[in-house]
Design an enzyme around this catalytic site. Sequence first.
Site, PDB file in Angstrom:
ATOM      1  CB  VAL A 115       3.564   5.517   7.105  1.00 16.75           C
ATOM      2  CG1 VAL A 115       4.949   5.496   7.727  1.00 16.75           C
ATOM      3  CG2 VAL A 115       3.286   6.873   6.449  1.00 16.75           C
ATOM      4  CG  HIS A 152      -8.551   5.071   4.191  1.00 14.57           C
ATOM      5  ND1 HIS A 152      -8.114   3.809   4.538  1.00 14.57           N
ATOM      6  CD2 HIS A 152      -8.871   5.007   2.878  1.00 14.57           C
ATOM      7  CE1 HIS A 152      -8.180   3.017   3.477  1.00 14.57           C
ATOM      8  NE2 HIS A 152      -8.622   3.730   2.457  1.00 14.57           N
ATOM      9  CD  GLU A 186      -9.517   3.040  -0.933  1.00 13.74           C
ATOM     10  OE1 GLU A 186      -9.121   2.419   0.044  1.00 13.74           O
ATOM     11  OE2 GLU A 186      -9.178   2.757  -2.106  1.00 13.74           O
ATOM     12  CG  ASP A 232     -10.472   5.245   8.887  1.00 18.63           C
ATOM     13  OD1 ASP A 232      -9.348   5.410   8.380  1.00 18.63           O
ATOM     14  OD2 ASP A 232     -11.075   4.138   8.870  1.00 18.63           O
ATOM     15  CB  SER A 238      -0.936  -0.002   1.220  1.00 10.45           C
ATOM     16  OG  SER A 238      -2.102  -0.710   0.929  1.00 10.45           O
ATOM     17  CB  CYS A 273      -8.730  -0.073   9.938  1.00 12.23           C
ATOM     18  SG  CYS A 273      -7.857   1.460   9.732  1.00 12.23           S
ATOM     19  NE  ARG A 287      -8.048  -3.100   1.166  1.00 13.40           N
ATOM     20  CZ  ARG A 287      -8.610  -2.696   2.301  1.00 13.40           C
ATOM     21  NH1 ARG A 287      -8.147  -1.640   2.928  1.00 13.40           N
ATOM     22  NH2 ARG A 287      -9.640  -3.344   2.825  1.00 13.40           N
TER      23      ARG A 287
HETATM   24  O1  SUG Z   1      -5.685  -0.254   2.404  1.00 15.39           O
HETATM   25  N1  SUG Z   1      -3.317  -1.929   4.363  1.00 15.39           N
HETATM   26  C1  SUG Z   1      -4.630  -1.325   4.248  1.00 15.39           C
HETATM   27  C2  SUG Z   1      -4.996  -0.625   5.535  1.00 15.39           C
HETATM   28  C3  SUG Z   1      -6.414  -0.177   5.548  1.00 15.39           C
HETATM   29  C4  SUG Z   1      -6.717   0.662   6.742  1.00 15.39           C
HETATM   30  N2  SUG Z   1      -8.068   1.036   6.744  1.00 15.39           N
HETATM   31  C5  SUG Z   1      -8.551   2.208   7.181  1.00 15.39           C
HETATM   32  N3  SUG Z   1      -7.801   3.217   7.450  1.00 15.39           N
HETATM   33  N4  SUG Z   1      -9.836   2.289   7.289  1.00 15.39           N
HETATM   34  C6  SUG Z   1      -4.656  -0.334   3.086  1.00 15.39           C
HETATM   35  O2  SUG Z   1      -3.680   0.382   2.891  1.00 15.39           O
HETATM   36  C7  SUG Z   1      -1.460  -3.328   3.686  1.00 15.39           C
HETATM   37  C8  SUG Z   1      -1.211  -4.593   2.929  1.00 15.39           C
HETATM   38  C9  SUG Z   1       0.242  -4.972   2.865  1.00 15.39           C
HETATM   39  O3  SUG Z   1       1.105  -4.117   2.798  1.00 15.39           O
HETATM   40  O4  SUG Z   1       0.487  -6.193   2.847  1.00 15.39           O
HETATM   41  C10 SUG Z   1      -2.865  -2.781   3.467  1.00 15.39           C
HETATM   42  O5  SUG Z   1      -3.523  -3.162   2.520  1.00 15.39           O
END
Ligand code: SUG
Length: 449
Positions: A25, A249, A173, A251, A21, A371, A137
């Site tokens: 971070v 995001h 999202e 949130d 992603s 999340c 995703r």
């Molecule tokens: O979409 N992480 C998710 C985290 C989502 C967090 N959700 C909210 N803030 N609501 C994303 O970035 C990491 C996957 C990886 O690196 O293996 C990841 O998909």
Amino acid sequence: MAREFNFDGLVGPSHHYGGLSFGNVASEQHEGEASNPRQAALQGLEKMRALHDLGVPQGVFPPHFRPELSLARRMGFEGTDDAVLAQVAREQPLLLAACYSASSMWTANAATVCPSADSEDQRVHFTPANLQNKIHRSIEPPTTARILRAIFRDEARFAHHQPLPSTAALGDEGAANHTRFAPAPGQPGVHLFVFGESAAEPWSPKPKIFPARQTKEASGAIQRLHRIPTDRVVLAQQNPEVIDNGVFHNDVISVGHRDVFLHHELAFLDRDATIGALSERYERVTGQPLRRIEVPKSAVPVGTAVATYLFNSQLVTRPDGQVALIAPKECEESERVRTFIRSLVDGDAPIDEVHYFDVRQSMHGGGGPACLRLRVELTDEEEAAIPAGVVFSEALHQTLAAWVQRHYRESIRPQDLADPGLMRESQTALDELTQLLGIGDIYPFQRPA
Ligand code: SUG
């Protein structure tokens, strides 16, 4: 009577750190580290149990089956599952990580939900998020749609929309960029939709380093689909600078619940207009003032907010009316954030208590307590229409914890994804899970081709 449920994503058996992603971070920081799927799932279950014990309605959202080899097949890899797996592992390890991603655990991104109290047709509306910004995703929506339909079956009460077309102009999202405010469940509320950029207004400000994942046009489409009257909606742009600081995001920089809004002073591009419109609309619709807690950067700099996920805490109301902040342990470990939260709880702020949780396995992928949950407000009649098997109870906790212990590994490193054993273990585990939850067949491997 109505109650707000938190549907938490149960962490799947292939939870790992793929570094998939860009702009998140934690995902980048922890890329390639060994994950512990068993611990991840148990940490999630502990949080569900604790909220249930606080008297907060809790549901379980099952994980998606991985690897999603249809993604590799659509990219030209052919043969049996084992052959595809072996070839992708050899030639495109990043694609393998995407096929194996357990990101469906972050159910705040599964869909946007509007309760019946706010929709013109008095049904609960669901739109699965298209999540088109990230390849790992973007494979979630079809399964998410199936799960939502399996849980919220009665079409007279629940309206299911298709995900928005999967294109950058309509990046969506889900609930992570949507907050609903209302004095209490069942009462009319006001919806805050936050977007990162507008596709139709390319001259408008945009982040320079990291992508904006949600567009204004996507948020507008959800409002229309869910039939939320325009005078109950505020559409606001996120501050592009905070996106460039890792706030992928909304949130990650604000959280709202009932009449309480905890937000950072830099969350929005136009702070005064956003807060002004939200406060005005809230007061007009509900006859009461919105209770705001604005966090100045002098108290919590944006970098600290991103590192500790203060704003990814959950706000919940206990049956006795006490408002609790469900915060990640990282907030407690930061003296600055812990002291700030203490000042809220001890002072006049509308937060009465704080509970810290270790959800570190999820945090290392960039997902905090908020999340991991999708909020669904249900009237008593709507609640009676969902399968009892997904509603959390002490018995379900024990069943699921034992199921995790039976099937999950304690470590996954990137190279382990090449092992076809992981695929077979996941299949066995999830097949059993659908029986435990009583929601019927939802996975592609359970359906005849
Ligand atoms: O979409 N992480 C998710 C985290 C989502 C967090 N959700 C909210 N803030 N609501 C994303 O970035 C990491 C996957 C990886 O690196 O293996 C990841 O998909």
